[in-house]
Design a protein around this motif. Structure first.
Motif, PDB file in Angstrom:
ATOM      1  N   SER A 156     -14.125  -5.069  -6.616  1.00 40.91           N
ATOM      2  CA  SER A 156     -13.634  -3.829  -7.231  1.00 40.91           C
ATOM      3  C   SER A 156     -12.116  -3.815  -7.331  1.00 40.91           C
ATOM      4  O   SER A 156     -11.539  -3.065  -8.122  1.00 40.91           O
ATOM      5  CB  SER A 156     -14.120  -2.607  -6.444  1.00 40.91           C
ATOM      6  N   ASN A 157     -11.435  -4.658  -6.541  1.00 41.84           N
ATOM      7  CA  ASN A 157      -9.974  -4.704  -6.590  1.00 41.84           C
ATOM      8  C   ASN A 157      -9.456  -5.302  -7.898  1.00 41.84           C
ATOM      9  O   ASN A 157      -8.291  -5.119  -8.256  1.00 41.84           O
ATOM     10  CB  ASN A 157      -9.425  -5.520  -5.412  1.00 41.84           C
ATOM     11  N   ALA A 158     -10.323  -6.026  -8.590  1.00 38.26           N
ATOM     12  CA  ALA A 158      -9.902  -6.642  -9.854  1.00 38.26           C
ATOM     13  C   ALA A 158     -10.024  -5.675 -11.028  1.00 38.26           C
ATOM     14  O   ALA A 158      -9.502  -5.940 -12.110  1.00 38.26           O
ATOM     15  CB  ALA A 158     -10.739  -7.884 -10.130  1.00 38.26           C
ATOM     16  N   SER A 159     -10.683  -4.550 -10.816  1.00 39.87           N
ATOM     17  CA  SER A 159     -10.916  -3.597 -11.902  1.00 39.87           C
ATOM     18  C   SER A 159      -9.794  -2.577 -11.979  1.00 39.87           C
ATOM     19  O   SER A 159      -9.257  -2.149 -10.954  1.00 39.87           O
ATOM     20  CB  SER A 159     -12.250  -2.882 -11.671  1.00 39.87           C
ATOM     21  N   ASN A 160      -9.435  -2.181 -13.199  1.00 42.51           N
ATOM     22  CA  ASN A 160      -8.438  -1.130 -13.391  1.00 42.51           C
ATOM     23  C   ASN A 160      -9.077   0.243 -13.521  1.00 42.51           C
ATOM     24  O   ASN A 160      -8.470   1.175 -14.056  1.00 42.51           O
ATOM     25  CB  ASN A 160      -7.576  -1.428 -14.615  1.00 42.51           C
ATOM     26  N   LYS A 161     -10.305   0.362 -13.031  1.00 48.21           N
ATOM     27  CA  LYS A 161     -11.016   1.640 -13.080  1.00 48.21           C
ATOM     28  C   LYS A 161     -10.305   2.690 -12.228  1.00 48.21           C
ATOM     29  O   LYS A 161     -10.277   3.872 -12.559  1.00 48.21           O
ATOM     30  CB  LYS A 161     -12.452   1.440 -12.593  1.00 48.21           C
ATOM     31  N   TYR A 162      -9.712   2.241 -11.116  1.00 47.30           N
ATOM     32  CA  TYR A 162      -9.056   3.164 -10.194  1.00 47.30           C
ATOM     33  C   TYR A 162      -7.547   3.169 -10.423  1.00 47.30           C
ATOM     34  O   TYR A 162      -6.953   2.133 -10.748  1.00 47.30           O
ATOM     35  CB  TYR A 162      -9.355   2.783  -8.738  1.00 47.30           C
ATOM     36  N   LEU A 163      -6.935   4.331 -10.245  1.00 45.72           N
ATOM     37  CA  LEU A 163      -5.496   4.487 -10.465  1.00 45.72           C
ATOM     38  C   LEU A 163      -4.693   3.522  -9.606  1.00 45.72           C
ATOM     39  O   LEU A 163      -3.722   2.911 -10.077  1.00 45.72           O
ATOM     40  CB  LEU A 163      -5.082   5.934 -10.165  1.00 45.72           C
ATOM     41  N   ARG A 164      -5.085   3.372  -8.332  1.00 48.18           N
ATOM     42  CA  ARG A 164      -4.330   2.488  -7.444  1.00 48.18           C
ATOM     43  C   ARG A 164      -4.319   1.057  -7.980  1.00 48.18           C
ATOM     44  O   ARG A 164      -3.293   0.362  -7.902  1.00 48.18           O
ATOM     45  CB  ARG A 164      -4.929   2.524  -6.032  1.00 48.18           C
ATOM     46  N   ASP A 186       0.841  -1.205   0.000  1.00 53.88           N
ATOM     47  CA  ASP A 186       0.000   0.000   0.000  1.00 53.88           C
ATOM     48  C   ASP A 186       0.871   1.248   0.000  1.00 53.88           C
ATOM     49  O   ASP A 186       0.577   2.242  -0.680  1.00 53.88           O
ATOM     50  CB  ASP A 186      -0.906   0.019   1.242  1.00 53.88           C
ATOM     51  N   ASN A 187       1.930   1.187   0.794  1.00 52.95           N
ATOM     52  CA  ASN A 187       2.842   2.316   0.905  1.00 52.95           C
ATOM     53  C   ASN A 187       3.516   2.614  -0.437  1.00 52.95           C
ATOM     54  O   ASN A 187       3.630   3.781  -0.849  1.00 52.95           O
ATOM     55  CB  ASN A 187       3.903   2.002   1.963  1.00 52.95           C
ATOM     56  N   LEU A 188       3.940   1.565  -1.122  1.00 47.71           N
ATOM     57  CA  LEU A 188       4.570   1.728  -2.438  1.00 47.71           C
ATOM     58  C   LEU A 188       3.583   2.341  -3.432  1.00 47.71           C
ATOM     59  O   LEU A 188       3.926   3.256  -4.191  1.00 47.71           O
ATOM     60  CB  LEU A 188       5.068   0.377  -2.944  1.00 47.71           C
ATOM     61  N   ILE A 200       3.879   5.981  -5.479  1.00 45.89           N
ATOM     62  CA  ILE A 200       3.812   6.146  -6.932  1.00 45.89           C
ATOM     63  C   ILE A 200       2.689   7.101  -7.325  1.00 45.89           C
ATOM     64  O   ILE A 200       2.847   7.930  -8.233  1.00 45.89           O
ATOM     65  CB  ILE A 200       3.629   4.772  -7.607  1.00 45.89           C
ATOM     66  N   ILE A 201       1.554   7.012  -6.635  1.00 43.54           N
ATOM     67  CA  ILE A 201       0.448   7.926  -6.914  1.00 43.54           C
ATOM     68  C   ILE A 201       0.882   9.370  -6.670  1.00 43.54           C
ATOM     69  O   ILE A 201       0.667  10.253  -7.500  1.00 43.54           O
ATOM     70  CB  ILE A 201      -0.777   7.576  -6.042  1.00 43.54           C
ATOM     71  N   ASN A 202       1.503   9.616  -5.524  1.00 42.02           N
ATOM     72  CA  ASN A 202       1.960  10.975  -5.207  1.00 42.02           C
ATOM     73  C   ASN A 202       3.020  11.451  -6.192  1.00 42.02           C
ATOM     74  O   ASN A 202       3.025  12.613  -6.620  1.00 42.02           O
ATOM     75  CB  ASN A 202       2.509  11.023  -3.782  1.00 42.02           C
ATOM     76  N   LEU A 203       3.926  10.559  -6.562  1.00 44.71           N
ATOM     77  CA  LEU A 203       4.981  10.902  -7.510  1.00 44.71           C
ATOM     78  C   LEU A 203       4.384  11.288  -8.860  1.00 44.71           C
ATOM     79  O   LEU A 203       4.824  12.247  -9.495  1.00 44.71           O
ATOM     80  CB  LEU A 203       5.935   9.717  -7.669  1.00 44.71           C
ATOM     81  N   SER A 204       3.362  10.561  -9.287  1.00 42.24           N
ATOM     82  CA  SER A 204       2.763  10.814 -10.593  1.00 42.24           C
ATOM     83  C   SER A 204       1.995  12.128 -10.624  1.00 42.24           C
ATOM     84  O   SER A 204       1.814  12.719 -11.691  1.00 42.24           O
ATOM     85  CB  SER A 204       1.827   9.663 -10.972  1.00 42.24           C
ATOM     86  N   ARG A 205       1.538  12.578  -9.472  1.00 44.09           N
ATOM     87  CA  ARG A 205       0.737  13.802  -9.414  1.00 44.09           C
ATOM     88  C   ARG A 205       1.585  15.033  -9.125  1.00 44.09           C
ATOM     89  O   ARG A 205       1.095  16.163  -9.221  1.00 44.09           O
ATOM     90  CB  ARG A 205      -0.347  13.656  -8.337  1.00 44.09           C
ATOM     91  N   GLY A 206       2.819  14.833  -8.740  1.00 41.67           N
ATOM     92  CA  GLY A 206       3.673  15.954  -8.352  1.00 41.67           C
ATOM     93  C   GLY A 206       3.493  16.234  -6.879  1.00 41.67           C
ATOM     94  O   GLY A 206       2.376  16.489  -6.422  1.00 41.67           O
ATOM     95  N   GLY A 266       5.674  17.356  -2.885  1.00 39.81           N
ATOM     96  CA  GLY A 266       6.867  17.717  -2.146  1.00 39.81           C
ATOM     97  C   GLY A 266       7.452  16.493  -1.456  1.00 39.81           C
ATOM     98  O   GLY A 266       6.957  15.368  -1.616  1.00 39.81           O
ATOM     99  N   LEU A 267       8.483  16.724  -0.678  1.00 44.22           N
ATOM    100  CA  LEU A 267       9.173  15.612  -0.022  1.00 44.22           C
ATOM    101  C   LEU A 267       8.233  14.815   0.869  1.00 44.22           C
ATOM    102  O   LEU A 267       8.301  13.582   0.924  1.00 44.22           O
ATOM    103  CB  LEU A 267      10.348  16.164   0.797  1.00 44.22           C
ATOM    104  N   GLU A 268       7.312  15.506   1.566  1.00 45.91           N
ATOM    105  CA  GLU A 268       6.426  14.793   2.491  1.00 45.91           C
ATOM    106  C   GLU A 268       5.518  13.818   1.758  1.00 45.91           C
ATOM    107  O   GLU A 268       5.082  12.812   2.318  1.00 45.91           O
ATOM    108  CB  GLU A 268       5.600  15.776   3.334  1.00 45.91           C
ATOM    109  N   GLY A 269       5.226  14.080   0.478  1.00 50.63           N
ATOM    110  CA  GLY A 269       4.403  13.164  -0.300  1.00 50.63           C
ATOM    111  C   GLY A 269       5.129  11.894  -0.687  1.00 50.63           C
ATOM    112  O   GLY A 269       4.503  10.911  -1.082  1.00 50.63           O
TER     113      GLY A 269
END
Length: 436
Positions: free
Chosen positions: A183-191, A127-129, A133-139, A141-144
């Motif tokens: 819903s975890n099997a769907s690629n509808k959500y970015l995560r 989950d942490n990883l 990646i989500i935060n990195l893709s959105r831009g 700061g360091l805390e993200g």
């Protein structure tokens, strides 16, 4: 895993030993493993389950599954149901954000009403990883990039050091049953896209990727701590807290080699998003401002002023009757008769009591207001011109009150008295009005 988990929770969260703990349990693999682990250890636990009613009968199947498990294992359980889609629509939120708002609001309410101490959730290393990646893709700061915190106020995440593979292996070794969220099997959500498509590639490139990532994130967290320490030290040199406001000295700020970073560090928690506009304020025109939902950053000459946004109602009025000697709202004023004038201060005025008429009125200033400033021989002056002469900021102007008698301004409170009500040699009764 049980031994590793026990050592981790004792070392990282030793204060949990005698506390009452809620476990947020969805019925999925991660939360069922967390529940099973805590059952093996001497902690006082109860289960929380939210039915968000997003997957029809499947959502109610999850609820029945958890309730039956807790009944069979003699575990106290609290459940609730939300109309998540209606809430999201009403407040213009995404479904995921709406579910989070509802969930944590209910969690904290139960902490209060049921006298529990902490809530444990089953977020883990994968989950942490994904969050990284989500935060990195959105831009961000360091805390993200430092990931999901192990503890955030009353929320504790004791599974963060453990991978999804470890958790699955523990569940299989201990014959733990769980519910699969369709819903975890769907690629509808970015995560889910990151989980299904990107992370497997990263682990294929480096089988030890997750372990390497955890080390990197540990270094980032250490760097963030250093940044926070430096930020606090510089803040003490640049900022001054004035009531509910914070004043940043621009002359001191501009001496810093990278003041943009410090501004971001100081202001990020106040909900600002327009960072380029904020950076432009430093050299911008006095009077310009940038807003977040609840706060305002104002350029006032050589100062940036951060203040809560308050809605000023120009029609707001309060009366002061003749028999009142003290006023406590919206300002603290004291009224009393005196024999002579003893103090010359903007915090107090002395008026001829026979020249005023009660009730006096306290009101906000309005554009076009004018008065006759004391000492100017009866000449009139606009209140807005007084503000300009006094070099008041926009925030200070909004906090000005006028004390009036029969519609005439008696006192621009704390700034200037009106000439027409002054005490003269022939005055019989002197009224002192003091701002406390």
């Amino acid at each position: 895993m049980l031994s590793k988990f026990q050592n981790h929770i004792v070392n990282r969260f030793p204060f949990l030993g005698d506390k009452k703990l809620f476990l947020a349990v969805s019925g999925g693999l991660d939360s069922m493993v967390l529940l099973h682990l805590l059952q093996q250890l001497p902690y006082e636990i109860a289960v929380l389950h939210c039915n968000f009613q997003l997957r029809g009968l499947e959502s109610f199947g999850d609820q029945d599954f958890i309730q039956n498990y807790c009944q069979n294992n003699n575990i106290e359980i609290f459940t609730t149901q939300f109309d998540t889609e209606a809430f999201a629509k009403d407040y213009k939120l995404s479904t995921q954000v709406a579910a989070r708002e509802l969930r944590y609001s209910w969690f904290y309410e139960l902490l209060e009403t049921e006298n529990f101490d902490y809530i444990l959730t089953a977020h883990h290393a994968d989950d942490n990883l994904e969050t990284f990646i989500i935060n990195l893709s959105r831009g961000t700061g360091l805390e993200g990039l430092t990931g999901i915190p192990e503890q955030n106020d009353k929320i504790i995440r004791p599974l963060l050091p453990f991978s999804r593979e470890e958790i699955l292996q523990y569940a299989q070794d201990n014959a733990i049953e769980w519910r699969e969220d369709s819903s975890n099997a769907s690629n509808k959500y970015l995560r889910n896209k990151i989980r299904h498509d990107l992370v497997p590639i990263l682990k294929e490139i480096n089988p030890n990727f997750l372990s390497a990532f955890q080390k990197t994130q540990s270094y980032l967290q250490e760097s963030q701590e250093m940044v926070e320490d430096a930020s606090i030290m510089v803040y003490q040199q640049v900022a001054k807290e004035v009531g509910d406001d914070i004043h940043f000295d621009l002359n001191q700020l501009k001496k810093l080699p990278n003041y943009h970073s410090y501004l971001y560090q100081w202001l990020n928690e106040f909900g600002f998003l327009a960072w380029n506009d904020i950076y432009d304020l430093v050299d911008g025109q006095s009077g310009k401002q940038v807003l977040s939902e609840e706060f305002r950053l104002l350029k006032n000459r050589e100062t940036l002023i951060l203040s809560p946004i308050s809605v000023v109602d120009e029609s707001e009025e309060y009366t002061i009757e003749e028999n009142e000697s003290e006023v406590n709202f919206p300002l603290k004023l004291k009224l009393c008769q005196v024999d002579d004038i003893t103090v010359d201060s903007n915090k107090a005025i002395f008026v001829d009591a026979e020249k005023i008429r009660f009730p006096l009125v306290l009101r906000r200033w309005k554009e076009g207001d004018f008065f006759h400033p004391f000492g100017m021989g009866g000449k009139s002056k606009k209140i807005s011109k007084l503000f300009k002469d006094e070099k008041l900021s926009l925030i200070e102007k909004e906090n000005v009150w006028l004390l009036c008698s029969e519609g005439q301004i008696l006192w621009v409170v704390g700034l200037r008295q009106d000439e027409r009500f002054k005490v003269e040699k022939a005055s019989n009764t002197i009224l002192k009005i003091q701002l406390q």
